[in-house]
Design an enzyme around this catalytic site. Sequence first.
Site, mmCIF file in Angstrom:
data_model
loop_
_atom_site.group_PDB
_atom_site.id
_atom_site.type_symbol
_atom_site.label_atom_id
_atom_site.label_comp_id
_atom_site.label_asym_id
_atom_site.label_seq_id
_atom_site.Cartn_x
_atom_site.Cartn_y
_atom_site.Cartn_z
ATOM 1 N N SER A 35 -5.802 2.390 -4.833
ATOM 2 C CA SER A 35 -4.619 2.169 -4.201
ATOM 3 C C SER A 35 -3.264 2.176 -4.865
ATOM 4 O O SER A 35 -2.222 2.411 -4.471
ATOM 5 C CB SER A 35 -4.556 0.735 -3.599
ATOM 6 O OG SER A 35 -4.901 -0.443 -4.486
ATOM 7 N N GLY A 72 -8.831 1.023 -2.318
ATOM 8 C CA GLY A 72 -10.253 0.463 -2.236
ATOM 9 C C GLY A 72 -11.247 1.189 -2.840
ATOM 10 O O GLY A 72 -12.474 0.618 -2.948
ATOM 11 N N ASN A 101 -10.910 -1.501 -9.147
ATOM 12 C CA ASN A 101 -11.856 -2.171 -8.093
ATOM 13 C C ASN A 101 -12.953 -2.196 -8.422
ATOM 14 O O ASN A 101 -13.919 -3.332 -7.969
ATOM 15 C CB ASN A 101 -11.725 -1.300 -6.671
ATOM 16 C CG ASN A 101 -10.545 -1.196 -6.200
ATOM 17 O OD1 ASN A 101 -9.976 -2.461 -5.850
ATOM 18 N ND2 ASN A 101 -9.899 -0.221 -5.775
ATOM 19 N N ASP A 185 2.204 -9.610 -1.873
ATOM 20 C CA ASP A 185 0.972 -10.017 -2.063
ATOM 21 C C ASP A 185 0.546 -10.386 -3.599
ATOM 22 O O ASP A 185 -0.482 -10.743 -3.885
ATOM 23 C CB ASP A 185 0.000 -8.884 -1.512
ATOM 24 C CG ASP A 185 0.071 -7.700 -2.191
ATOM 25 O OD1 ASP A 185 0.823 -7.415 -3.370
ATOM 26 O OD2 ASP A 185 -0.674 -6.490 -1.713
ATOM 27 N N HIS A 188 -0.144 -5.627 -5.595
ATOM 28 C CA HIS A 188 0.125 -4.000 -5.485
ATOM 29 C C HIS A 188 1.416 -4.026 -6.066
ATOM 30 O O HIS A 188 2.676 -4.626 -5.601
ATOM 31 C CB HIS A 188 0.095 -3.453 -4.198
ATOM 32 C CG HIS A 188 -1.453 -3.184 -3.856
ATOM 33 N ND1 HIS A 188 -2.018 -4.204 -2.986
ATOM 34 C CD2 HIS A 188 -2.225 -2.445 -3.864
ATOM 35 C CE1 HIS A 188 -3.237 -4.042 -2.734
ATOM 36 N NE2 HIS A 188 -3.488 -3.020 -3.380
#
Length: 210
Positions: A35, A72, A101, A185, A188
């Site tokens: 991402s 992801g 991840n 969030d 990111h």
Amino acid sequence: MLCTFMLVLPPNGRAQAVAQAAPGAGPTILVVGDSLSAEYGLKRGSGWVKLMEQRLASEKIPARVVNASISGDTTSGGRSRLPALLSQHKPGVVIIELGGNDALRGLPLDMTEGNLRTMTQAAQKAGAKVLLVGMQVPPNYGSDYAAKFSGLFAKVAKDRKAALVPFLLKGVGDTDDATRLFQADRIHPNEQAHPLMLANVWPELRKLLK
């Protein structure tokens, strides 16, 4: 302080791989990432990979950029996708930005290291130069785990004689006011952060293109 950034699979699933092609006689630069490279949460054209393409054009460096990043994705996913990407695009440079991840999902460090090593070796065997882009994890993962995780990128780069960016989010996730450089969030990086991310990658990439 280190911001508690993590990489997650977006609600709508895997982001599509985007190829940005600039015709010319220069090498193809293949970016295989997650991402952080797939413009998750950003308007199209504002991520560090697109900024890299623009920088290449502004410095009149002929190159074709293929962004095969998927939000992801893990090193296992990248390892499985890489052979077809190498066959299709025949890159001269491969930028591998994966691993965050793996840590988020608690995957074994030796698995992450092995996948990165296999990817690097496969790209080199295909005739490409490799740039490994390292990641770090927040302190809550534990100092021992954090040190081993960040160190595995350098270990693979040294063993395979590949180029290395130690930490993609240097100046982004390790500052006292890191939250201003992240999306709502707090996971990111926002649009303001991506030029800083490119600044971390560019010097090493430029060396490979000489």
